[in-house]
Each structure stands twice: as C-alpha cells, then as structure tokens.
Design a protein around this motif. Structure first.
Motif, short mmCIF file in Angstrom:
data_model
loop_
_atom_site.label_atom_id
_atom_site.label_comp_id
_atom_site.label_asym_id
_atom_site.label_seq_id
_atom_site.Cartn_x
_atom_site.Cartn_y
_atom_site.Cartn_z
N ARG A 221 -0.25 11.42 0.67
CA ARG A 221 -0.13 11.31 2.12
C ARG A 221 0.34 12.63 2.76
O ARG A 221 -0.13 13.00 3.83
N CYS A 222 1.28 13.29 2.11
CA CYS A 222 1.88 14.49 2.71
C CYS A 222 0.84 15.57 2.96
O CYS A 222 0.76 16.12 4.06
N VAL A 223 0.04 15.89 1.95
CA VAL A 223 -0.94 16.96 2.14
C VAL A 223 -2.08 16.51 3.04
O VAL A 223 -2.68 17.32 3.75
N GLY B 134 -8.05 5.55 -1.20
CA GLY B 134 -8.02 4.76 -2.43
C GLY B 134 -7.32 5.44 -3.58
O GLY B 134 -7.71 5.25 -4.74
N ALA B 135 -6.27 6.19 -3.31
CA ALA B 135 -5.62 6.99 -4.35
C ALA B 135 -4.57 6.21 -5.13
O ALA B 135 -4.38 6.45 -6.32
N CYS B 136 -3.86 5.28 -4.50
CA CYS B 136 -2.71 4.68 -5.16
C CYS B 136 -3.02 3.39 -5.90
O CYS B 136 -2.27 2.98 -6.78
N ARG B 137 -4.10 2.70 -5.53
CA ARG B 137 -4.54 1.45 -6.16
C ARG B 137 -3.55 0.31 -5.95
O ARG B 137 -3.57 -0.69 -6.68
N GLN B 138 -2.69 0.43 -4.95
CA GLN B 138 -1.65 -0.57 -4.76
C GLN B 138 -2.11 -1.78 -3.95
O GLN B 138 -1.51 -2.85 -4.03
N CYS B 139 -3.18 -1.63 -3.17
CA CYS B 139 -3.59 -2.70 -2.26
C CYS B 139 -4.66 -3.59 -2.90
O CYS B 139 -5.54 -4.13 -2.21
N ALA B 140 -4.62 -3.74 -4.20
CA ALA B 140 -5.64 -4.52 -4.92
C ALA B 140 -5.64 -5.99 -4.49
O ALA B 140 -4.60 -6.62 -4.34
N LYS C 24 -13.61 -10.21 -8.75
CA LYS C 24 -13.31 -8.88 -9.28
C LYS C 24 -12.23 -8.22 -8.44
O LYS C 24 -12.08 -8.51 -7.25
N ILE C 25 -11.49 -7.33 -9.07
CA ILE C 25 -10.43 -6.59 -8.38
C ILE C 25 -11.06 -5.47 -7.55
O ILE C 25 -11.87 -4.69 -8.07
N VAL C 26 -10.70 -5.41 -6.29
CA VAL C 26 -11.14 -4.32 -5.41
C VAL C 26 -9.92 -3.79 -4.66
O VAL C 26 -8.91 -4.48 -4.53
N MET C 27 -10.05 -2.58 -4.17
CA MET C 27 -8.99 -2.00 -3.36
C MET C 27 -9.27 -2.33 -1.88
O MET C 27 -10.33 -1.96 -1.36
N ALA C 28 -8.35 -3.01 -1.25
CA ALA C 28 -8.59 -3.48 0.12
C ALA C 28 -8.79 -2.33 1.09
O ALA C 28 -9.54 -2.47 2.07
N CYS C 29 -8.18 -1.17 0.85
CA CYS C 29 -8.27 -0.07 1.81
C CYS C 29 -9.64 0.60 1.82
O CYS C 29 -9.98 1.29 2.78
N ILE C 30 -10.44 0.41 0.77
CA ILE C 30 -11.75 1.05 0.73
C ILE C 30 -12.88 0.01 0.66
O ILE C 30 -13.99 0.31 0.23
N THR C 31 -12.56 -1.21 1.08
CA THR C 31 -13.55 -2.28 1.10
C THR C 31 -13.76 -2.76 2.53
O THR C 31 -12.78 -3.10 3.22
N GLN C 32 -15.01 -2.75 2.96
CA GLN C 32 -15.34 -3.15 4.33
C GLN C 32 -15.00 -4.62 4.57
O GLN C 32 -15.19 -5.48 3.70
N ALA C 33 -14.50 -4.91 5.77
CA ALA C 33 -14.22 -6.29 6.16
C ALA C 33 -15.52 -6.92 6.66
O ALA C 33 -15.68 -7.20 7.84
N TYR D 258 0.86 -1.19 0.00
CA TYR D 258 0.00 0.00 0.00
C TYR D 258 0.89 1.23 0.00
O TYR D 258 2.07 1.16 0.36
N PHE D 259 0.32 2.37 -0.36
CA PHE D 259 1.02 3.64 -0.30
C PHE D 259 0.17 4.74 0.34
O PHE D 259 0.57 5.37 1.31
N CYS D 260 -1.02 4.99 -0.20
CA CYS D 260 -1.79 6.17 0.25
C CYS D 260 -2.41 5.98 1.63
O CYS D 260 -2.66 6.94 2.34
N TRP D 261 -2.66 4.74 2.02
CA TRP D 261 -3.29 4.47 3.31
C TRP D 261 -2.29 4.66 4.44
O TRP D 261 -1.09 4.37 4.30
N HIS D 262 -2.79 5.16 5.57
CA HIS D 262 -1.97 5.30 6.78
C HIS D 262 -2.89 5.07 7.97
O HIS D 262 -4.03 5.54 7.97
N PRO D 263 -2.45 4.35 9.00
CA PRO D 263 -3.33 4.02 10.12
C PRO D 263 -3.99 5.23 10.78
O PRO D 263 -5.14 5.14 11.23
N ALA D 264 -3.28 6.36 10.81
CA ALA D 264 -3.83 7.54 11.46
C ALA D 264 -4.62 8.44 10.49
O ALA D 264 -5.37 9.30 10.93
N LEU D 265 -4.43 8.22 9.20
CA LEU D 265 -5.05 9.10 8.21
C LEU D 265 -6.24 8.48 7.51
O LEU D 265 -7.02 9.18 6.86
N GLY D 266 -6.39 7.16 7.62
CA GLY D 266 -7.53 6.51 6.98
C GLY D 266 -7.29 6.22 5.51
O GLY D 266 -6.17 6.26 5.01
N SER D 267 -8.39 5.94 4.82
CA SER D 267 -8.32 5.47 3.43
C SER D 267 -8.87 6.50 2.45
O SER D 267 -9.86 7.18 2.75
#
Length: 870
Positions: free
Chosen positions: A156-158, A43-49, A62-71, A32-41
């Motif tokens: 993440r920075c901004v 779905g910008a980088c699409r790396q956690c597919a 189907k391909i989904v992004m794990a950071c924006i998909t409910q467990a 993953y890249f855009c996700w951070h535990p303190a910043l939340g999700s």
C-alpha cells in the motif's frame, strides 16, 4: 445494478465494482490489507478470500479473491464457508510469522488494521517458534517514524506514495526473498503527502513522529470535527487532545473535498497550538491582567470613539463579524493589503457573476483537461495538486474502458494506460512539481502569463480579446475544446489581476470549471464580511482619525512592509491585539488579549470553493476565549446566536448557519461523544491529581459532549469527531460511515456552498496588464511559495519548522553564482541574502520566498535592486 448472492441471500450491488468493495458497502466484515478505496485492487495480500460458486447447484466452489473479482449479476459467494475462513486464517498466520509481538508498545496499537483483521479471522495463537526476519529502520525526517520489522508486504505504501501522490524517493527494494519498503538511504521523505503513509499503512511501519514526542493511546484522545487552517482548500480533519495538549491531526473523510488524504502541512502544522509562542494571558503594557480587566479596557476603548477594527483571513467568520459589529461597518477593515484585497474581490465577483462553476476536489479528479495559470498549486494548495494528479489519469481510464478493464483493477489500468495522460498545461513563474506530468509548460513573469492566458482564450473563441501571438496557445485551445470536462486553475499567489482575468476568459471560452486558489483558510469569508483594505486603515490613521485600533488574529507585518506597519502603529495611540501567537504585531500592543485557536474554539471558515464549514472545540479553553466571544462584549452567549444575527447584516452569508447542525441537535436525546467509549476516563487520567470525578465541561456551542458518553448512532457528517465501529478500530472504519465505500457520508458531507454562478452569458475581460519595466539596474522581483514556510501558523509548528528554507533570493543562471551573498533592496527595506540558482527565471527577474520571515509582508511582484556584497 446487479444481484449477488452472499451466503445464500440476494443483495443488490453495483455491477461495476468488485466483490470486496460491495461486501464492505453492504456491511459485511471481510478482512483485507492491500486494497484501499482510493488505490484500487492489486490482489497482493490474498486476505479477502471468499468461496465462489458457479450456480445454486454447485456445492464445491472455488476460492477467489474478492478484491479482484467482479460483482457480476447472479454471482454466488460465501464469506462464511469453512474453507474460505480457514484460508483467510492461514494468510494471517503467515503474515504474523515475522511480525513482532510488540502491540503493547507499538504506536499503532489500539487503532491497528492488522490487529482488527487478526481478530476478525480468529487467529489467536502463534505456533511459530523460530528466528524472525529483522530490518534496520530509517530516519525519514521529522514527520514519519519508520519501523520496518512490522511490515506485512501489502505494498500500500509505495502504491500511494509513487502511483497516487507522485513521490519517487520511497520504493519497494528487494534482494532474494526479502522486500524492504523505504528510501535508498536515510533522509527526509520528499513528497508533500508523506504523512498519509501513517494512515495508509495497515500496521505500525509508518507512524506519526510528532505524536511520538507527546504520545498517548488513541482511545484516550478527545476528538472534535475540525477544518484545516493552513490554506483555503477546506480539508476536514479530526483533531485529538489529551491533558490540554493537541496531540495529532488525522484525516476526516469528505467525499467532495479531501477524500482520504491530507497534505503534510495540514497534518503536521497543528503543533503551533502547543507552541511556546502562545499567548496564554491578557497583558496591558506588558503586565499580566485578568480577563475581566482586559474586557473592561476593551469596552472603554470602544466607548471613547474613533476605534477601528482590523479583521483577518485566518480568523473565523463569526470573529470577523463580531469585530465588524463592535467597531461598526464603516470602521471595519479586512486586514488584507490593498492589492490582495482587489485580487480577492475580483475572484469573488467572477465566481458570483460569471458562468463558470467552481468544482469540488472530487470533480477536479474527474476533469480530462487542465490548465494551471500562474499558480504553483503544490505549494499554495497541495491537496488540489493531488486531485490534479488524479485528473491526468482520465485518458488511461478511457483506454482501460475500451479494453473492458474495470477501473478498480489498478495494475490492469496502469498497464493499459502506460504513460498516457490527459492534457495538463502549467504556466507559472518558476518550475513546479506538476511539471513532471504536464503536457506542456510555460515560464514567464505574471504579465507574460496573463498575456499567454488571453491568447489561449482567444484561440478557443475569437470573440475573446487577444493579447499577442503565442504558438503554444493553439494546441492548448484544441485540447480544451476537445475535452468533456475541462478545468482551469488559477489564483492570487502571483499578485496579478490580469492572470485572474485570463483564467476567467479561458474558462468561459471553453465552458470549463474554474477554481481560484486564495491564500488563507477564511480569505473568502473575510472578504464576504465586506470591510476596507488594510491600506485604507493605514491612511485613516495617518490622517489622525484613529484613536484605537483593534487587530483580530492578524500579524500586520505579514501584510505590509515593516516601515508602513511601524508608521501605522506610531499613528495609533492605542493598539489592542487579539491573537493566539505572540507575533510582531502582538509584541507592539498596548493591550494583548489571548485568542483561542481552532482547537479551543468553534466557528466557520469559507473555503476557496465557497463552502462554509464548521469547526468545533477539541478541548475546553484554559485561560483563552474565542475571539467572537471576547469581541461580543456579552451580546452573544452562543455561536448559534452569532450566526442568527449574520443574515440581517450580511445576507450573502445567511446559509452559513446550515454548515452544521445547531448546538441543540441531539440523537435520541443524547449529545455526541468527543471520546471513544474505550477511553480511560477523566477520573483515571487525573487520578494523580484528584481521585474524585471532575465535573464535565459544558459546551454551549455544539451538540458534542466532553466525555465518552453520547449517542450510539452515527452522527451527521459535520459532527463526526472520529471514525470507529465495532471490529474496526483503525481509520478503515471510515467505510462504515459511508453510503457506499468511497462515497458520500451517510449523514451527508459537511458544509454548504455559499457561492454559485448566476450568469449564463459570456462576459470577457479586456485585460489590463501591469507593466514592470526595468529601470536602470532594477530587477523585477516575484514571489515563490513554499509548502513549508509560506503559511504563517505552521511556521510555529516544531516539525514543520525543521523543513522551512532559510531566506534566499533566486535568480537565473547567468546572474550570480550559487550561494553568493547579495544585497536586495525592495519596498524601502534592505536584506542580505544568499543566492539560489533557478535557471528557469529570465533576465533581471528574481524571486523571493513568500511569507518566510523576514521577507513576509513584501508586496510582490515589485521592482528592486540586487547587488553583490563585496
């Protein structure tokens, strides 16, 4: 809990979280890249597919992004599905098209999240052969280096800088298909938490500029778990050393205290350890002597009798206790001025006897109504201010929950909440950085702030004493009464007992949590060692009853007006000073003994929360010793022995022993390595001097080894020198040390609380207000604090010193013109200072920056005169 099937196997997960969070918590390697535990999700980088399937019969998915998909319960996903693996590899390849191939010379090399994720996805060959996109880098000030060519647009920075920390001068600037992350022009980053960009950024766009001056590869650093020494918040840090030089400070996660972030003073103030002002050898009357001769001189001075010890709120618990033992309980003084000691004693009494609980910083973030009384939190305890910024988001969280938007979906929560904030009321002497998110502000001198606070308490509970009519008090009272988790923040910085009492009354009236900010890293610990005030020591010396004064890590010129300190030193035939820096007091010493800094010693600090926490040597001291060892005169050989003697003399500090495991602690018979197993080793590092293997130093005060050799199992929280796991070389390895991502550490969060409220019944203060009537042409002069400048130690840090303001006097707009030179006379001293206009200050009210030389040591508030220099 819910059950999620990952690659065909069932796992219990938190149904309120997203799939990425839970996969990482379960130990899966999912990039993953855009996700951070303190910043939340977002779905910008699409790396956690990952591949998600409808049910056990679905083979296509189907391909989904794990950071924006409910467990959600029953969900079926595959991390190892070939299509998902190929998708993630394609994302990495796309990100690497324009990324420079400069890992060998990049400051981030070796602990780069991009490197880790590239390896994790299997991308190892660059097919792109065309011209790359390039940018101009910016000068962002003394803390952060900027290399925009390395950016992968994760945002993440901004998201941290603007959304989380409240900064405004860094943004995503775009034109056509190009995005640039920086300022609109070169200049110092204005936010107090800008240094966190170094850890938040997954690449080398933002790196530590102070490390760049004395750069070393991260795997060659020797680390130790430590505690920030620049305020009383008690933030946990990892300090890194090489070749006897402290090279950097990074955040050490603590779920209850600092979480993932540090303020810039805590991150960059470390350079005082390497300062040219360091005391490196013992001196007698200005002449260098051996350490043995210094200890003998100290012994003789104590044996002569009539010796007193002056402790310090920046010295460890053990060092203060050692001085108290050496001088005798009746001859130990805290080193805190009389007024300040009364304030700290009052705070301690309220925390011990009052019904209000002291919250952790994590609990502060969950509060839904906050009152700040008399404290410029951003400048006196910045990390607490960051927690308060998160607290005002509680209303937006409530709105999101009503709309069934999961709280981890950051953009969705912010869109739903818009500008809705939980109540925050700020009552201070001058404007603060929290004003921009406050529901209401009140300006006044300390006496007026106290009266306002008493009025709020009375509006909540009529049994609380009243202090006058303040129309705004009713609205604040209603907000606090309607809150589920109200909080009151106050402290000692404005120098008023009445303000502290008012804060206690408000908290009792509404059942709020109560946090008092105290000035230094061990202010509460020093007060709990129980000594007389500095003024009492001055009086004793003036009566001719002091032959020798032993001053422990304390510059008395920062505690009292210079004439008073000069008189005290003149009344003491023999002045002995133990300190790490050559302060004004140290310059006056007959015997000057070098003292180890936090990086060269082990000990315990007690934070403003009342939490005792241990810090350990980062590297073996060279020519300096821990103050407690010097003052022990052979009484103790280890830190554990000092702590074992504490309870008999000071029962309130008995639990300090439990702040960390003892030096005897082992994991499978092995110590804990201070160095990464990738370290070049001392043989290679010292090969230019001697090719033989040097003997590894022995540390009798901790279960840590000065080498790369140690237990493979992860240690308890208090003993984690650095975060690293296989495949996770960056700070993101923190995830693997937690019970669940963002939660407590597996080995337990460090430290023990020494103070818990005992009373159940309310006991209101009546309020005794200090009147400061203007007499003739006098002004009421109050303190204003600065994050860079008001703290003593960081003043000697090179990068921090660049941002310390020059001395000035602030007045209202009607008094003098900007930059007018005026003569300020106060506490028997005269200063020529330029004027700064602070329009919020009232008539005949002026402010001086607290702690900035030569103004340090002035007892404020105080009456004085101000006249224009003609």
């Amino acid at each position: 809990m819910a059950t999620v099937y990952i690659d065909g196997k069932p796992y219990a997960v938190d149904a309120h979280q997203n799939l990425l969070d839970q996969c990482l918590s379960l130990g899966f390697n999912l990039p993953y890249f855009c996700w951070h535990p303190a910043l939340g999700s977002v779905g910008a980088c699409r790396q956690c597919a990952v591949k998600q399937f409808k049910d056990e019969h679905d083979t296509r998915g189907k391909i989904v992004m794990a950071c924006i998909t409910q467990a959600s319960d029953g969900a079926r996903i595959s991390i190892d599905d070939p299509e998902a693996v190929k998708f993630r590899a394609g994302v990495i390849e796309g990100l690497m098209l324009n990324h420079p191939h400069d890992c060998p010379v990049c400051d981030e090399g070796g602990e780069c999240h991009l490197q880790d994720m590239t390896v994790m996805t299997g991308h190892d060959y660059r097919r792109y052969r065309f011209e790359k996109r390039t940018f101009r880098n910016q000068d962002l000030g003394p803390f952060v280096n900027h290399e925009m060519n390395r950016c992968i647009q994760c945002y993440r920075c901004v998201r941290f800088y603007r959304n989380y920390a409240g900064g405004r001068d860094l943004n995503a600037l775009s034109i056509h298909q190009t995005v640039y992350f920086g300022r609109n022009q070169d200049g110092v980053l204005e936010n107090e938490f800008s240094g966190n960009l170094v850890e938040v950024c997954p690449t080398g766009v933002f790196t530590d500029k102070t490390l760049k001056r004395h750069y070393t590869r991260k795997w060659d650093l020797m680390y130790a778990p430590s505690i920030c020494v620049h305020c009383a918040t008690g933030c946990n840090v990892s300090a890194g050393e090489r070749y006897g030089t402290l090279r950097r400070i990074v955040n050490r996660f603590h779920h209850e205290v600092n979480g993932y972030f540090l303020c810039d003073r805590g991150r960059y103030g470390y350079e005082f350890v390497n300062s040219d002002k360091r005391v490196r050898e013992a001196r007698l009357n200005g002449n260098a002597i051996t350490a043995e001769a210094a200890r003998e001189h100290l012994r003789e001075a104590v044996e002569r009798g009539r010796a007193i010890g002056i402790g310090s709120p920046r010295a460890s618990l053990e060092s203060n206790f050692a001085l108290r033992t050496l001088a005798g309980p009746g001859h130990f003084f805290s080193g805190i001025a009389d007024r300040d000691q009364r304030l700290v004693a009052l705070i301690l009494d309220i925390l011990r006897r009052g019904p209000c609980r002291v919250p952790t910083l994590h609990e502060i973030e969950l509060c839904d109504a906050v009152v700040v009384l008399g404290e410029d939190v951003t400048n006196t305890a910045p990390r607490i201010a960051l927690s308060v910024r998160q607290a005002v988001r509680q209303r937006s969280f409530e709105m999101a929950e009503k709309l069934k938007i999961p709280l981890w979906l950051d953009d969705g929560v912010r869109d739903a909440g818009q500008d809705q904030r939980s109540p925050l009321f700020v009552a201070t002497i001058a404007s603060t950085h929290l004003d921009e998110i406050a529901s209401g502000v009140f300006r006044g001198v300390p006496d007026e702030i106290a009266r306002f606070g008493f009025a709020v308490a009375h509006a909540i509970d009529s049994a609380a004493p009243s202090s006058g009519d303040f129309p705004a008090a009713r609205g604040i009272a209603d907000a606090l009464k309607g809150a589920k988790r109200p909080l009151v923040v106050s402290g000692a910085s404005c120098g008023s007992e009445a303000v502290i009492q008012a804060a206690a009354n408000i908290a009792q009236a509404c059942g709020a949590a109560l946090y008092f900010i105290v000035p230094e890293c061990n202010t509460l610990g020093c007060a709990m060692v129980a000594g007389g005030s500095l003024d009492a020591a001055f009086r004793l010396a003036a009566e001719g009853n002091v032959d020798t004064a032993i001053v422990l890590e304390n510059d008395l010129y920062r505690r009292a007006p210079a004439p008073d300190v000069d008189a005290f030193i003149g009344n003491v035939p023999h002045l002995i000073v133990l300190d790490s820096l050559l302060t004004r007091t140290a310059e006056r010493a007959e015997l000057l003994v070098p003292a180890g800094t936090f990086a060269e010693s082990a000990g315990t600090f007690v934070s403003g929360e009342g939490r005792a926490q241990r810090f350990f040597e980062v590297f073996p001291p060279d020519g300096v010793r821990e103050s407690w060892r010097t003052l022990g005169m052979g009484r103790w050989s280890t830190l554990d022995e000092v702590l074992a003697d504490l309870p008999a003399e000071l029962p309130g500090l008995a639990r300090a022993r439990d702040a960390a495991p003892s030096a005897k602690f082992r994991i499978a018979g092995a110590k804990i390595a201070r160095e990464a197993h990738r370290s070049s080793g001392r043989t290679a590092m010292l090969a230019n001097i001697n090719v033989s293997e040097p003997k590894t130093p022995v540390d009798p005060d901790s279960p840590l080894s000065f080498s790369m050799e140690g237990a493979e199992k992860k240690p308890p929280g208090a003993l984690i020198p650095f975060f690293w796991s296989a495949g996770w070389n960056s700070i993101q390895a923190t995830n693997t040390y937690q019970r669940e991502v963002g939660g407590p550490l597996n080995g337990g969060d460090p430290g023990v609380r020494l103070i818990e409220s005992s009373a159940k019944e309310k006991s209101y203060f009546a309020g005794v207000f200090e009147e400061f009537p203007a007499e003739g042409g006098e002004w009421l002069i109050v303190p204003i604090h600065h994050i860079f400048g008001s703290d003593e130690l960081s003043l000697s840090a090179q990068a921090v010193a660049e941002l310390v303001p020059a001395p000035y006097v602030a007045v209202g707009r009607e008094s003098f013109a900007q930059n007018t030179m005026v003569r300020v006379e106060i506490a028997g001293q005269m200063f020529l200072l330029p004027v700064r206009i602070r329009s919020e200050l009232g008539a005949r009210v002026a402010a001086l920056p607290a702690g900035i030389p030569p103004l340090a040591g002035l007892p404020l508030p105080q009456r004085g005169t101000i006249e224009e220099v003609k």
